[in-house]
Design a protein around this motif. Structure first.
Motif, PDB file in Angstrom:
ATOM      1  N   LEU A   2       0.843  -1.183   0.000  1.00  0.00           N
ATOM      2  CA  LEU A   2       0.000   0.000   0.000  1.00  0.00           C
ATOM      3  C   LEU A   2       0.884   1.241   0.000  1.00  0.00           C
ATOM      4  N   LYS A   3       0.348   2.326  -0.559  1.00  0.00           N
ATOM      5  CA  LYS A   3       1.104   3.578  -0.600  1.00  0.00           C
ATOM      6  C   LYS A   3       0.213   4.706  -0.111  1.00  0.00           C
ATOM      7  N   LYS A  22      10.329   1.685   9.981  1.00  0.00           N
ATOM      8  CA  LYS A  22      11.125   0.840   9.080  1.00  0.00           C
ATOM      9  C   LYS A  22      11.246  -0.573   9.639  1.00  0.00           C
ATOM     10  N   ASN A  23      11.448  -0.690  10.949  1.00  0.00           N
ATOM     11  CA  ASN A  23      11.530  -2.010  11.593  1.00  0.00           C
ATOM     12  C   ASN A  23      10.211  -2.770  11.527  1.00  0.00           C
ATOM     13  N   GLN A  24       9.122  -2.047  11.321  1.00  0.00           N
ATOM     14  CA  GLN A  24       7.790  -2.665  11.244  1.00  0.00           C
ATOM     15  C   GLN A  24       7.388  -2.988   9.808  1.00  0.00           C
ATOM     16  N   GLY A  25       8.292  -2.763   8.847  1.00  0.00           N
ATOM     17  CA  GLY A  25       7.973  -3.077   7.461  1.00  0.00           C
ATOM     18  C   GLY A  25       7.351  -1.934   6.695  1.00  0.00           C
ATOM     19  N   MET A  48       1.089  -2.975   7.746  1.00  0.00           N
ATOM     20  CA  MET A  48      -0.323  -2.632   7.892  1.00  0.00           C
ATOM     21  C   MET A  48      -0.881  -3.210   9.178  1.00  0.00           C
ATOM     22  N   ASN A  49      -0.493  -4.435   9.510  1.00  0.00           N
ATOM     23  CA  ASN A  49      -0.938  -5.040  10.765  1.00  0.00           C
ATOM     24  C   ASN A  49      -0.463  -4.221  11.963  1.00  0.00           C
ATOM     25  N   ASP A  53      -2.834  -2.370  14.683  1.00  0.00           N
ATOM     26  CA  ASP A  53      -2.659  -2.648  16.115  1.00  0.00           C
ATOM     27  C   ASP A  53      -2.448  -1.370  16.922  1.00  0.00           C
ATOM     28  N   ASN A  54      -1.913  -0.343  16.286  1.00  0.00           N
ATOM     29  CA  ASN A  54      -1.612   0.917  16.973  1.00  0.00           C
ATOM     30  C   ASN A  54      -2.496   2.062  16.499  1.00  0.00           C
ATOM     31  N   TYR A  55      -3.703   1.735  16.032  1.00  0.00           N
ATOM     32  CA  TYR A  55      -4.619   2.768  15.552  1.00  0.00           C
ATOM     33  C   TYR A  55      -4.921   3.744  16.688  1.00  0.00           C
ATOM     34  N   GLY A  56      -4.909   5.007  16.362  1.00  0.00           N
ATOM     35  CA  GLY A  56      -5.088   6.055  17.363  1.00  0.00           C
ATOM     36  C   GLY A  56      -3.766   6.763  17.594  1.00  0.00           C
ATOM     37  N   TYR A  57      -2.695   5.985  17.650  1.00  0.00           N
ATOM     38  CA  TYR A  57      -1.350   6.565  17.713  1.00  0.00           C
ATOM     39  C   TYR A  57      -0.964   7.024  16.309  1.00  0.00           C
ATOM     40  N   TYR A  58      -1.199   6.139  15.349  1.00  0.00           N
ATOM     41  CA  TYR A  58      -0.973   6.483  13.945  1.00  0.00           C
ATOM     42  C   TYR A  58      -2.304   6.723  13.267  1.00  0.00           C
ATOM     43  N   GLU A  59      -2.289   7.607  12.292  1.00  0.00           N
ATOM     44  CA  GLU A  59      -3.400   7.752  11.366  1.00  0.00           C
ATOM     45  C   GLU A  59      -2.797   7.660   9.982  1.00  0.00           C
ATOM     46  N   TRP A  60      -3.586   7.252   8.995  1.00  0.00           N
ATOM     47  CA  TRP A  60      -3.024   7.059   7.677  1.00  0.00           C
ATOM     48  C   TRP A  60      -4.090   7.143   6.606  1.00  0.00           C
TER      49      TRP A  60
END
Length: 63
Positions: A2-3, A22-25, A48-49, A53-60
């Motif tokens: 995904l981009k 980067k460590n998370q892919g 993406m997983n 799992d960290n939704y709320g900390y990250y948005e995209w």
């Protein structure tokens, strides 16, 4: 793959976050301090997983 873009909290160091992503892919492009977003990101299935799992900390917005 995904981009798109990924935003981080404004109080987070973008360089440290870039290394963690980067460590998370997740490969990130440039960081815009004005809106706290990494642009031109490429996200693997593993990445993406991690985002989900960290939704709320990250948005995209990824396609």
């Amino acid at each position: 793959m995904l981009k798109g873009w990924i935003s981080i909290p404004s109080d987070v160091n973008p360089k440290e976050e870039q290394d963690q992503l980067k460590n998370q892919g997740i490969e990130v492009g440039f960081f815009c301090e004005e809106d706290c977003k990494f642009y031109d990101c490429t996200v693997s299935e593993k990445g993406m997983n991690e985002l989900i799992d960290n939704y709320g900390y990250y948005e995209w917005d990824l396609e």
